[in-house]
Design an enzyme around this catalytic site. Structure first.
Site, PDB file in Angstrom:
ATOM      1  N   LYS A  22       0.847  -1.212   0.000  1.00  0.00           N
ATOM      2  CA  LYS A  22       0.000   0.000   0.000  1.00  0.00           C
ATOM      3  C   LYS A  22       0.875   1.252   0.000  1.00  0.00           C
ATOM      4  CE  LYS A  22      -1.554   1.738   4.003  1.00  0.00           C
ATOM      5  NZ  LYS A  22      -1.332   3.164   4.296  1.00  0.00           N
ATOM      6  N   ASN A  23       1.876   1.293   0.882  1.00  0.00           N
ATOM      7  CA  ASN A  23       2.656   2.520   1.049  1.00  0.00           C
ATOM      8  C   ASN A  23       3.647   2.754  -0.073  1.00  0.00           C
ATOM      9  OD1 ASN A  23       1.182   3.067   3.269  1.00  0.00           O
ATOM     10  ND2 ASN A  23       2.752   2.487   4.756  1.00  0.00           N
ATOM     11  N   CYS A 123      -4.906  13.042  12.172  1.00  0.00           N
ATOM     12  CA  CYS A 123      -5.628  11.768  12.027  1.00  0.00           C
ATOM     13  C   CYS A 123      -5.550  11.072  13.385  1.00  0.00           C
ATOM     14  CB  CYS A 123      -5.001  10.917  10.922  1.00  0.00           C
ATOM     15  SG  CYS A 123      -3.496  10.123  11.420  1.00  0.00           S
ATOM     16  N   ARG A 128       0.194  14.871  12.539  1.00  0.00           N
ATOM     17  CA  ARG A 128       0.715  14.608  11.174  1.00  0.00           C
ATOM     18  C   ARG A 128       0.966  15.908  10.395  1.00  0.00           C
ATOM     19  NH1 ARG A 128      -1.012   9.280   9.687  1.00  0.00           N
ATOM     20  NH2 ARG A 128       0.656   9.291   8.145  1.00  0.00           N
ATOM     21  N   ASP A 313       4.754   0.921  11.927  1.00  0.00           N
ATOM     22  CA  ASP A 313       3.546   0.274  11.396  1.00  0.00           C
ATOM     23  C   ASP A 313       3.391  -1.162  11.865  1.00  0.00           C
ATOM     24  OD1 ASP A 313       3.615   1.901   8.122  1.00  0.00           O
ATOM     25  OD2 ASP A 313       3.103   2.607  10.126  1.00  0.00           O
ATOM     26  N   ARG A 405      -8.480  -0.233   4.144  1.00  0.00           N
ATOM     27  CA  ARG A 405      -7.531   0.719   3.556  1.00  0.00           C
ATOM     28  C   ARG A 405      -6.178   0.057   3.307  1.00  0.00           C
ATOM     29  NH1 ARG A 405      -7.752   6.565   6.212  1.00  0.00           N
ATOM     30  NH2 ARG A 405      -6.416   6.807   4.414  1.00  0.00           N
TER      31      ARG A 405
HETATM   32  C1  EPZ Z   1       4.337   7.115   6.095  1.00  0.00           C
HETATM   33  O1  EPZ Z   1       3.583   8.159   6.673  1.00  0.00           O
HETATM   34  C2  EPZ Z   1       3.397   5.915   6.026  1.00  0.00           C
HETATM   35  N1  EPZ Z   1       2.243   6.234   5.184  1.00  0.00           N
HETATM   36  C3  EPZ Z   1       2.920   5.563   7.437  1.00  0.00           C
HETATM   37  O2  EPZ Z   1       2.133   4.374   7.328  1.00  0.00           O
HETATM   38  C4  EPZ Z   1       4.137   5.256   8.305  1.00  0.00           C
HETATM   39  O3  EPZ Z   1       3.711   5.006   9.626  1.00  0.00           O
HETATM   40  C5  EPZ Z   1       5.103   6.456   8.287  1.00  0.00           C
HETATM   41  O4  EPZ Z   1       5.461   6.782   6.925  1.00  0.00           O
HETATM   42  C6  EPZ Z   1       6.381   6.175   9.059  1.00  0.00           C
HETATM   43  O5  EPZ Z   1       7.015   5.056   8.534  1.00  0.00           O
HETATM   44  C7  EPZ Z   1       2.372   6.124   3.840  1.00  0.00           C
HETATM   45  O6  EPZ Z   1       3.428   5.811   3.323  1.00  0.00           O
HETATM   46  C8  EPZ Z   1       1.144   6.431   3.036  1.00  0.00           C
HETATM   47  P1  EPZ Z   1       6.489  10.472   8.145  1.00  0.00           P
HETATM   48  P2  EPZ Z   1       4.185   9.666   6.670  1.00  0.00           P
HETATM   49  O7  EPZ Z   1       6.433  11.713   7.350  1.00  0.00           O
HETATM   50  O8  EPZ Z   1       4.954   9.910   5.438  1.00  0.00           O
HETATM   51  C9  EPZ Z   1       6.585  13.830  11.487  1.00  0.00           C
HETATM   52  C10 EPZ Z   1       0.283   2.988   7.729  1.00  0.00           C
HETATM   53  O9  EPZ Z   1      -0.186   2.503   8.760  1.00  0.00           O
HETATM   54  N2  EPZ Z   1       6.476  14.771  10.378  1.00  0.00           N
HETATM   55  O10 EPZ Z   1       7.650   9.565   7.987  1.00  0.00           O
HETATM   56  O11 EPZ Z   1       3.077  10.600   6.991  1.00  0.00           O
HETATM   57  C11 EPZ Z   1       5.325  13.003  11.676  1.00  0.00           C
HETATM   58  O12 EPZ Z   1       4.368  13.695  12.452  1.00  0.00           O
HETATM   59  C12 EPZ Z   1       0.733   4.438   7.700  1.00  0.00           C
HETATM   60  O13 EPZ Z   1       0.445   2.349   6.650  1.00  0.00           O
HETATM   61  C13 EPZ Z   1       6.619  16.136  10.629  1.00  0.00           C
HETATM   62  O14 EPZ Z   1       6.820  16.550  11.767  1.00  0.00           O
HETATM   63  O15 EPZ Z   1       5.167   9.607   7.909  1.00  0.00           O
HETATM   64  C14 EPZ Z   1       5.841  11.770  12.356  1.00  0.00           C
HETATM   65  O16 EPZ Z   1       5.977  12.054  13.727  1.00  0.00           O
HETATM   66  C15 EPZ Z   1       0.491   5.150   9.026  1.00  0.00           C
HETATM   67  N3  EPZ Z   1       6.518  17.018   9.602  1.00  0.00           N
HETATM   68  C16 EPZ Z   1       7.231  11.584  11.752  1.00  0.00           C
HETATM   69  O17 EPZ Z   1       7.583  12.853  11.186  1.00  0.00           O
HETATM   70  C17 EPZ Z   1       6.306  16.593   8.314  1.00  0.00           C
HETATM   71  O18 EPZ Z   1       6.247  17.446   7.393  1.00  0.00           O
HETATM   72  C18 EPZ Z   1       7.295  10.551  10.641  1.00  0.00           C
HETATM   73  O19 EPZ Z   1       6.307  10.869   9.689  1.00  0.00           O
HETATM   74  C19 EPZ Z   1       6.162  15.212   8.069  1.00  0.00           C
HETATM   75  C20 EPZ Z   1       6.263  14.318   9.117  1.00  0.00           C
END
Ligand code: EPZ
Length: 427
Positions: A22-23, A123, A128, A313, A405
């Site tokens: 998915k990701n 969410c 996020r 995850d 999802r």
């Molecule tokens: C991706 O989300 C995945 N989603 C998530 O999977 C996964 O948990 C996550 O990466 C971490 O591996 C998809 O790929 C669609 P991040 P993403 O940006 O990109 C902070 C699932 O269950 N952050 O790596 O949103 C954020 O709040 C989903 O399949 C900022 O502060 O994750 C978090 O604490 C859930 N500012 C950390 O970084 C930003 O601009 C990591 O988030 C972006 C992120």
């Protein structure tokens, strides 16, 4: 609204086909916007989020055509073509339902020189933010503006000049937007402290197939030489390492032996190491990974981290498995601030879990009892399924749209290996 009923206690034995990730699918699909040629993705999973992303692409002028599946794939073949981008906005009503819609920001900016995307809002697992997505586009020379709940990005003469971004924290999505924006930049783009998840490697491999040159794939420093035009490609989505890990946790709590057909061990080493420490036997082979267990895992101490660390995850699924472990486990969630929504629901099934800040102590119990429980987010839902598979009596998981999802044909895959599970539709 559909519900899933499970009557627990059966061991799991047999083969589970692992679907496309998915990701990865959600970051490969927007690449169709980077070219006016067709982009064909194979092994695309049948998931609600993939369908939603297809609808978003349609709204931007990109056609999406589903073909049948190839025998060697578990997923569908989809051909997308953005001959002409007819809109450069991702509206709030779409982005609020699927946060990954933010991943059209980079490609639209790269293709059209401008993009307007709704801020996604929070969410269930955290607020996020997307500040890092905006910072990296600015570092590559985009003019950014945030107002009225939307972010607008512009490239002065239509193409980004390029630049360097050093991420203060690892962000998968921001790294993905950065790569797609850089793919058609005029100058060189450098990303330091880039995410190294296998889904990032999948994206880099697709962009290279489309004509982009990328140095450092798989490492934390990516150097991208964009091109003013990219070609189409045909690409196979990688297998879903989180789906595979989730089913491994299922057999970890029920006992039995399952073959995760199509799983790629190299993508999930931290998960496999943790499973081995919990006493499961793991056999990697040419076509996947065999997982065997007696149903009483050993207690673990785990802390989530960016790849190659233990995946956030996988946290909820391990917590469910460890609810019946021999001893007390300690789980620490370092990535998201609210990723313990599954705890109160697991507790209703008899799990003994104490949460203090980012840390959860899980004291293994001899038995879990089936109960009606509520899914709150994607991975929390899977943890309730895992607990239900080992609970005495019937578990009813409500709001399974969360599951749909990210888990393709879940009840079909689990029934095929001996689970007593069915979907009940209220519709
Ligand atoms: C991706 O989300 C995945 N989603 C998530 O999977 C996964 O948990 C996550 O990466 C971490 O591996 C998809 O790929 C669609 P991040 P993403 O940006 O990109 C902070 C699932 O269950 N952050 O790596 O949103 C954020 O709040 C989903 O399949 C900022 O502060 O994750 C978090 O604490 C859930 N500012 C950390 O970084 C930003 O601009 C990591 O988030 C972006 C992120």
């Amino acid at each position: 609204m559909d519900r899933i009923l499970i009557r627990g206690g059966n061991r799991l034995n047999g083969a589970i086909p692992i679907s496309g990730a998915k990701n990865s699918a959600l970051t490969l699909m927007p690449c169709a916007l980077l070219t006016d040629e067709p982009l064909t993705l194979r092994n695309l999973p049948r998931l609600a989020d993939v369908d939603s992303f297809g609808h978003l692409l349609n709204q931007l002028g990109c056609s999406t055509m589903i073909e049948g599946a190839r025998p060697e794939d578990f997923g569908r073949v989809m051909t997308m073509r953005a001959g002409k981008v007819t809109a450069t906005i991702a509206p709030y009503d779409i982005v609020r339902k699927m946060r990954a819609s933010i991943l059209v920001l980079g490609p639209l900016l790269a293709r059209e020189g401008e993009a307007k995307v709704s801020l996604p809002g929070g969410c269930a697992i955290g607020n996020r933010p997307i500040d890092l997505h905006l910072k990296v586009l600015e570092a590559f020379g985009a003019e950014m503006d945030t107002s009225n709940g939307y972010v607008t990005a512009r490239a002065k003469d239509g193409r980004l000049p390029g630049g360097t971004m050093v991420f203060p924290v690892v962000s998968v999505g921001a790294t993905e937007n950065a790569l797609m924006a850089a793919s058609r930049a005029k100058g060189t783009c450098v990303i330091e402290n880039a995410a190294r998840e296998p889904e990032i490697v999948d994206l880099c491999n697709l962009l290279v197939a489309m004509g982009v040159s990328i140095d450092g794939i798989g490492t934390e420093t990516l150097t991208i030489e964009g091109r003013d035009r990219l070609n189409g490609a045909t690409y196979r989505v990688m297998p879903d390492r989180i789906e595979a890990g989730s089913y491994a946790c299922a057999v970890g709590i029920t006992g039995g032996e399952i073959d995760l057909v199509g799983a790629k061990a190299a993508d999930m080493q931290a998960t496999l190491i943790a499973l081995k420490e919990a006493g499961l036997s793991i056999t990697e082979h040419r076509d996947g990974i065999k997982v065997a267990a007696d149903g009483t895992p050993k207690a673990l101490t785990l802390s989530t981290a960016p790849f190659p660390g233990f995946a956030t995850d996988m946290q909820a699924q391990f917590m469910a498995m460890l609810a019946k472990a021999d001893g007390a486990s300690v789980l620490t969630e370092t990535i998201f601030e609210n990723r313990y929504m599954h705890v109160p629901e697991l507790a209703r099934m008899g799990a003994d879990i104490q949460v203090k800040g980012r840390t959860a102590v899980v004291r293994g119990v001899d038995r879990l009892a089936g109960a009606p429980v509520m899914a709150t987010d994607l991975r929390a839902s899977m943890s309730l399924i895992i607990a239900g598979l080992a609970a005495e009596g019937e578990t009813q998981v409500n709001r399974v749209y969360h599951l749909d999802r990210g888990y393709e044909r879940l009840e079909e895959k689990l029934s095929a290996v001996g689970a007593d599970i069915e979907r009940v539709s209220d519709g």
